[in-house]
Design an enzyme around this catalytic site. Sequence first.
Site, PDB file in Angstrom:
ATOM      1  N   TYR A  57     -30.031  38.545  63.104  1.00  0.00           N
ATOM      2  CA  TYR A  57     -28.591  39.411  62.215  1.00  0.00           C
ATOM      3  C   TYR A  57     -29.415  40.320  61.464  1.00  0.00           C
ATOM      4  O   TYR A  57     -29.934  39.860  60.176  1.00  0.00           O
ATOM      5  CB  TYR A  57     -27.688  38.291  61.788  1.00  0.00           C
ATOM      6  CG  TYR A  57     -27.019  37.490  62.738  1.00  0.00           C
ATOM      7  CD1 TYR A  57     -27.153  37.704  64.191  1.00  0.00           C
ATOM      8  CD2 TYR A  57     -26.068  36.670  62.307  1.00  0.00           C
ATOM      9  CE1 TYR A  57     -26.566  36.911  65.215  1.00  0.00           C
ATOM     10  CE2 TYR A  57     -25.639  35.828  63.292  1.00  0.00           C
ATOM     11  CZ  TYR A  57     -25.785  35.945  64.629  1.00  0.00           C
ATOM     12  OH  TYR A  57     -25.047  35.222  65.641  1.00  0.00           O
ATOM     13  N   ARG A 233     -15.126  47.728  64.643  1.00  0.00           N
ATOM     14  CA  ARG A 233     -16.565  47.370  65.158  1.00  0.00           C
ATOM     15  C   ARG A 233     -16.945  48.277  66.382  1.00  0.00           C
ATOM     16  O   ARG A 233     -17.950  48.724  66.561  1.00  0.00           O
ATOM     17  CB  ARG A 233     -16.386  46.019  65.429  1.00  0.00           C
ATOM     18  CG  ARG A 233     -17.961  45.507  66.357  1.00  0.00           C
ATOM     19  CD  ARG A 233     -17.885  44.016  66.520  1.00  0.00           C
ATOM     20  NE  ARG A 233     -17.786  43.111  65.038  1.00  0.00           N
ATOM     21  CZ  ARG A 233     -18.085  41.655  65.201  1.00  0.00           C
ATOM     22  NH1 ARG A 233     -17.852  41.243  66.354  1.00  0.00           N
ATOM     23  NH2 ARG A 233     -17.911  41.087  64.182  1.00  0.00           N
TER      24      ARG A 233
HETATM   25  P1  NDP Z   1     -14.492  37.378  65.743  1.00  0.00           P
HETATM   26  O1  NDP Z   1     -14.143  37.796  67.264  1.00  0.00           O
HETATM   27  O2  NDP Z   1     -13.455  36.970  65.053  1.00  0.00           O
HETATM   28  O3  NDP Z   1     -14.468  39.342  65.347  1.00  0.00           O
HETATM   29  C1  NDP Z   1     -14.654  39.543  64.062  1.00  0.00           C
HETATM   30  C2  NDP Z   1     -14.301  40.887  63.682  1.00  0.00           C
HETATM   31  O4  NDP Z   1     -13.036  41.453  63.976  1.00  0.00           O
HETATM   32  C3  NDP Z   1     -14.456  41.418  62.314  1.00  0.00           C
HETATM   33  O5  NDP Z   1     -15.825  41.858  61.877  1.00  0.00           O
HETATM   34  C4  NDP Z   1     -13.737  42.680  62.018  1.00  0.00           C
HETATM   35  O6  NDP Z   1     -14.452  43.692  62.756  1.00  0.00           O
HETATM   36  C5  NDP Z   1     -12.541  42.280  63.183  1.00  0.00           C
HETATM   37  N1  NDP Z   1     -11.491  41.647  62.368  1.00  0.00           N
HETATM   38  C6  NDP Z   1     -11.536  40.270  62.174  1.00  0.00           C
HETATM   39  N2  NDP Z   1     -10.276  39.784  61.610  1.00  0.00           N
HETATM   40  C7  NDP Z   1      -9.337  40.911  61.514  1.00  0.00           C
HETATM   41  C8  NDP Z   1      -7.932  41.237  61.499  1.00  0.00           C
HETATM   42  N3  NDP Z   1      -7.332  40.381  60.916  1.00  0.00           N
HETATM   43  N4  NDP Z   1      -7.559  42.459  61.804  1.00  0.00           N
HETATM   44  C9  NDP Z   1      -8.398  43.359  62.391  1.00  0.00           C
HETATM   45  N5  NDP Z   1      -9.591  43.342  62.629  1.00  0.00           N
HETATM   46  C10 NDP Z   1     -10.143  42.081  62.350  1.00  0.00           C
HETATM   47  O7  NDP Z   1     -15.655  37.107  65.528  1.00  0.00           O
HETATM   48  P2  NDP Z   1     -17.359  37.686  65.579  1.00  0.00           P
HETATM   49  O8  NDP Z   1     -17.521  38.509  66.818  1.00  0.00           O
HETATM   50  O9  NDP Z   1     -17.749  38.236  64.303  1.00  0.00           O
HETATM   51  O10 NDP Z   1     -18.035  36.239  65.519  1.00  0.00           O
HETATM   52  C11 NDP Z   1     -18.025  35.404  64.571  1.00  0.00           C
HETATM   53  C12 NDP Z   1     -19.432  34.875  64.213  1.00  0.00           C
HETATM   54  O11 NDP Z   1     -19.964  33.953  65.602  1.00  0.00           O
HETATM   55  C13 NDP Z   1     -20.449  35.783  63.968  1.00  0.00           C
HETATM   56  O12 NDP Z   1     -20.429  36.254  62.787  1.00  0.00           O
HETATM   57  C14 NDP Z   1     -21.588  34.937  64.311  1.00  0.00           C
HETATM   58  O13 NDP Z   1     -21.950  33.919  63.180  1.00  0.00           O
HETATM   59  C15 NDP Z   1     -21.199  33.919  65.479  1.00  0.00           C
HETATM   60  N6  NDP Z   1     -21.649  34.613  66.539  1.00  0.00           N
HETATM   61  C16 NDP Z   1     -22.655  34.149  67.585  1.00  0.00           C
HETATM   62  C17 NDP Z   1     -22.969  34.498  68.556  1.00  0.00           C
HETATM   63  C18 NDP Z   1     -24.159  33.853  69.307  1.00  0.00           C
HETATM   64  O14 NDP Z   1     -24.964  34.438  70.480  1.00  0.00           O
HETATM   65  N7  NDP Z   1     -24.427  32.688  68.988  1.00  0.00           N
HETATM   66  C19 NDP Z   1     -22.588  36.023  69.303  1.00  0.00           C
HETATM   67  C20 NDP Z   1     -21.700  36.582  68.266  1.00  0.00           C
HETATM   68  C21 NDP Z   1     -21.107  35.968  67.232  1.00  0.00           C
HETATM   69  P3  NDP Z   1     -14.101  45.396  62.149  1.00  0.00           P
HETATM   70  O15 NDP Z   1     -13.289  45.435  60.789  1.00  0.00           O
HETATM   71  O16 NDP Z   1     -15.608  45.776  62.051  1.00  0.00           O
HETATM   72  O17 NDP Z   1     -13.572  45.894  63.093  1.00  0.00           O
END
Ligand code: NDP
Length: 319
Positions: A57, A233
């Site tokens: 990351y 994103r």
């Molecule tokens: P989500 O699917 O919850 O997406 C989060 C993103 O969605 C935020 O960064 C933001 O992006 C947007 N968001 C979140 N809440 C809101 C809201 N209330 N309203 C509008 N937009 C919102 O989770 P992630 O994809 O971030 O995954 C979570 C965690 O899982 C990661 O941080 C990581 O630690 C882990 N992970 C692990 C993986 C693996 O391969 N093991 C792969 C992916 C994630 P924005 O504002 O930029 O649009």
Amino acid sequence: MENMPYRQLGNSGLSVSLFSFGSWVTFGKQMDVQPVKECLKYAFDQGINFFDNAEVYAGGVSETLMMEGFRQLGLGRNEYVLTTKFFWGIENRLNFRNTLNRKYLMQAIDGSLKRMKTDFVDVAYCHRYDPNTPIHEIVFAMDQMIRDGKALYWGTSEWPADAINAAYDFAVENKLHRPIVEQPQYNMLHKEKVEKEFKPLYAKMKLGLTTWSPLASGVLTGKYMNGIPADSRAALPGMSFVKDEIDNRENQNKVEKLAAISKKSGISMAHLALGWCALNANVSTVILGASRIEQLKENLNVLNHLNKITDLKKELDQI
Ligand code: NDP
């Protein structure tokens, strides 16, 4: 926080908060140390004790930032569960990319601990499966990491069920530390692995799950229903897979159905999507992501709606 539930992390004695917080895309790319610190503090104050990270990351910066945040907040290593993951590597050299070979794993954990300025992580994950490294080599290396005191538990991420099964059997047969947890994607758009493929492993090894992308990178909040906001994103470089998710007709149907349930129930799409993940009893913790603290605050409010979302579960399952 009083209403944060805790669950056991697989077949281990470790308790983790039902919702947790991760740093992918956000730490180091969208947030520097100040907002990181504010998010960590808010998460911690709400009862979150599990924090997800990975070597890859932001090329190692995410590990540095998270621990810098904890240090500035004065939190001790006994107050939170810290993870990292290995596979892609951050050094551009032979044997250090897309691998789980023993040399890489043993040197990668040292690199992470150095960046994080800590003696151990609580959970070390093999971030993807590596078919080119024999399973015994991987299990011996992860066991060694634990025996060396550099990790306390180990797990996998996005591994096929048969590889997890093989690693578990090898560990049991050879009295080595067993994998306790898998980290798969789990959300309303991607549920096959958790609900079908891993099913035999819940009974056999009490596999824990720390699930990722509960909002499908934000798609399930409905934020992309009328195009791509500039500060989202999907608008970031290198995130074209989010656009693919948005453009997929089947996904659009699902998002529309979720929007309809949200309208009818008065519960936001994000809360329905997050609560639905948490209702699966095989899930140990749902890892949240947020690019700003307001999202984290809003998302954690799901805890106040879990009862109502339970009543809607059947309808949500149909999506
Ligand atoms: P989500 O699917 O919850 O997406 C989060 C993103 O969605 C935020 O960064 C933001 O992006 C947007 N968001 C979140 N809440 C809101 C809201 N209330 N309203 C509008 N937009 C919102 O989770 P992630 O994809 O971030 O995954 C979570 C965690 O899982 C990661 O941080 C990581 O630690 C882990 N992970 C692990 C993986 C693996 O391969 N093991 C792969 C992916 C994630 P924005 O504002 O930029 O649009």
